[in-house]
Motif scaffolding. Structure first.
Motif, PDB file in Angstrom:
ATOM      1  N   PHE A  60       0.806  -1.213   0.000  1.00 37.37           N
ATOM      2  CA  PHE A  60       0.000   0.000   0.000  1.00 37.37           C
ATOM      3  C   PHE A  60       0.845   1.272   0.000  1.00 37.37           C
ATOM      4  CE2 PHE A  60      -2.515   3.348   2.074  1.00 37.37           C
ATOM      5  CZ  PHE A  60      -3.528   3.436   1.132  1.00 37.37           C
ATOM      6  N   SER A  61       1.814   1.385   0.880  1.00 36.98           N
ATOM      7  CA  SER A  61       2.635   2.608   0.952  1.00 36.98           C
ATOM      8  C   SER A  61       3.380   2.855  -0.351  1.00 36.98           C
ATOM      9  CB  SER A  61       3.626   2.527   2.107  1.00 36.98           C
ATOM     10  OG  SER A  61       2.929   2.536   3.330  1.00 36.98           O
ATOM     11  N   ALA A  62       3.905   1.805  -0.942  1.00 37.87           N
ATOM     12  CA  ALA A  62       4.616   1.941  -2.218  1.00 37.87           C
ATOM     13  C   ALA A  62       3.653   2.345  -3.329  1.00 37.87           C
ATOM     14  CB  ALA A  62       5.331   0.642  -2.571  1.00 37.87           C
ATOM     15  N   ARG A  63       2.448   1.818  -3.299  1.00 36.42           N
ATOM     16  CA  ARG A  63       1.440   2.214  -4.288  1.00 36.42           C
ATOM     17  C   ARG A  63       1.099   3.696  -4.142  1.00 36.42           C
ATOM     18  NH1 ARG A  63      -2.470  -2.111  -6.335  1.00 36.42           N
ATOM     19  NH2 ARG A  63      -1.230  -3.974  -6.102  1.00 36.42           N
ATOM     20  N   VAL A  64       0.876   4.122  -2.906  1.00 27.98           N
ATOM     21  CA  VAL A  64       0.538   5.533  -2.670  1.00 27.98           C
ATOM     22  C   VAL A  64       1.659   6.429  -3.195  1.00 27.98           C
ATOM     23  CG1 VAL A  64       0.162   7.290  -0.895  1.00 27.98           C
ATOM     24  CG2 VAL A  64      -1.024   5.097  -0.750  1.00 27.98           C
ATOM     25  N   ALA A  65       2.905   6.095  -2.873  1.00 29.88           N
ATOM     26  CA  ALA A  65       4.041   6.910  -3.314  1.00 29.88           C
ATOM     27  C   ALA A  65       4.148   6.925  -4.838  1.00 29.88           C
ATOM     28  CB  ALA A  65       5.331   6.399  -2.689  1.00 29.88           C
TER      29      ALA A  65
END
Length: 130
Positions: free
Chosen positions: A44-49
């Motif tokens: 999720f965090s990598a997707r958001v970034a």
């Protein structure tokens, strides 16, 4: 508990690309369209970034034009939910140069999905901000 691809799916990012392109009155967003096709394996965090960076690449660099596209997008009720999360993060990057308008835009987007993490850079920059 939902997975990253359920929260910020390729379809969600593709829909965001179309929505922002319509709001900007430009051809389909290139960076967002490419990003939608390459989310597999990202948490999720990598997707958001990654989506945040694509939003920053696709939208105008100057604050007034950037804000204008997002305010136009807000006229569409489909601009809601998890697609707004990386947009809020993009505001946290670009909005620090237009502090008060940046916070105001986050305030106006908050009812669509929390902007809690996007507010943090503003608070670090000015802990006394309203």
């Amino acid at each position: 508990m939902p997975t990253a691809d359920e929260l910020l799916s390729a379809d969600t990012v593709s829909n965001l690309a179309g929505l922002l392109a319509r709001a900007a009155r430009t051809p389909r967003s290139r960076a967002l369209t490419a990003r939608a096709a390459s989310l597999d394996g990202l948490g999720f965090s990598a997707r958001v970034a990654a989506v945040r960076d694509a939003v920053l690449a696709d939208l105008p660099e100057d604050w007034p034009a950037f804000e204008a596209v997002l305010r136009t997008a807000m006229e569409d009720p489909a601009f809601a939910g998890w697609m707004t999360f990386p947009v809020n993060e993009a505001i946290a990057v670009r909005g620090l140069t237009a502090f008060e308008p940046g916070l105001a835009l986050l305030r106006d987007l908050t009812p669509r999905l929390t902007a809690e993490s996007a507010v943090r850079p503003f608070l670090r920059a000015d802990p006394t901000a309203p």
